[in-house]
Write an enzyme that holds these catalytic residues in place. Sequence first.
Site, PDB file in Angstrom:
ATOM      1  N   GLU A  79       1.343  -2.368   4.614  1.00 50.65           N
ATOM      2  CA  GLU A  79       2.132  -1.995   5.790  1.00 50.65           C
ATOM      3  C   GLU A  79       1.916  -2.937   6.965  1.00 50.65           C
ATOM      4  O   GLU A  79       2.527  -2.750   8.020  1.00 50.65           O
ATOM      5  CB  GLU A  79       1.771  -0.568   6.219  1.00 50.65           C
ATOM      6  CG  GLU A  79       1.880   0.468   5.125  1.00 50.65           C
ATOM      7  CD  GLU A  79       1.391   1.837   5.572  1.00 50.65           C
ATOM      8  OE1 GLU A  79       1.642   2.194   6.738  1.00 50.65           O
ATOM      9  OE2 GLU A  79       0.760   2.546   4.760  1.00 50.65           O
ATOM     10  N   ASP A 106       0.322  12.703  -1.614  1.00 51.60           N
ATOM     11  CA  ASP A 106      -0.735  11.704  -1.538  1.00 51.60           C
ATOM     12  C   ASP A 106      -1.747  12.140  -0.497  1.00 51.60           C
ATOM     13  O   ASP A 106      -1.399  12.700   0.526  1.00 51.60           O
ATOM     14  CB  ASP A 106      -0.182  10.309  -1.263  1.00 51.60           C
ATOM     15  CG  ASP A 106       0.690  10.217  -0.030  1.00 51.60           C
ATOM     16  OD1 ASP A 106       0.198   9.795   1.028  1.00 51.60           O
ATOM     17  OD2 ASP A 106       1.884  10.568  -0.137  1.00 51.60           O
TER      18      ASP A 106
END
Length: 265
Positions: free
Chosen positions: A130, A38
């Site tokens: 997150e 990623d």
Amino acid sequence: MAYAYFVYINFVQPFGFRWRAVFGDPSYPPGYEIHGIDISHHQGNIDWTKLSNAMIDRTYVRFIMVKATEGSDYIDEMFEENFRKAKEHNFIRGAYHYWSKNSTARQQAFFYIDHVDLEIGDLPPVLDVEVKPENMSTENFQLEILGWLHIVEDRYHTKPIIYTYYKFKEAYLNDERFDAYPLWIAHYYVNSVEYEGKWKFWQHTDVGKIPGIEGYVDLDIYNGSHYDLEQLTIQPVAEELVLFDDSLGYELNDSIDQLSSDSLD
């Protein structure tokens, strides 16, 4: 001797995977055949020719997750180029949104929709979550996340992927309502994922090295075969199902937005 043992137990052993990766001897999770990465602007200018021929654990890179948006007003400066190049070089690609605690679910969902044009063969939209507002209850936070997922699912007609790290999942998203969504779990420097539920992707290190990218890059694996990965991608749908009703997204999230505005004020 006692001091050396203390240092090893507390600082070396828990991060053994990181030390091996940093010093040129990366470890890869055994038993998985589909590898990916990623990326975002942090990887700078990528040499896509080198990357398209690069290998991880003696296998070619199959998929690339690209950072697209963050919050309700930020587009990754390299998104358009990275996303386009990933397709041009025949990678299975995905686009992820980084959740912000400073704007509502609806604002963030429609910002992502406005800037990310997913096509047949792309991976489903990805929500990278997150952080949780300190002044928001877990229940209301979960409603916010579900609001984003519902709006985006309505637009792309596929269930979004949830990305989060192991401890965050256990603390805030360990609810059966999220079980229907493919999970991309971040859990570094361990031999296996400790999360006991189902998962599709595992981000196993943030200090990977690969030809075509200067510096470190996150390395991921897919929990299945290449055929399974292709089946996860966006598939053709009947034309009459493609219409998207904006009012549905708004209606689903009126109460959620009210919770957000109350918490953020």
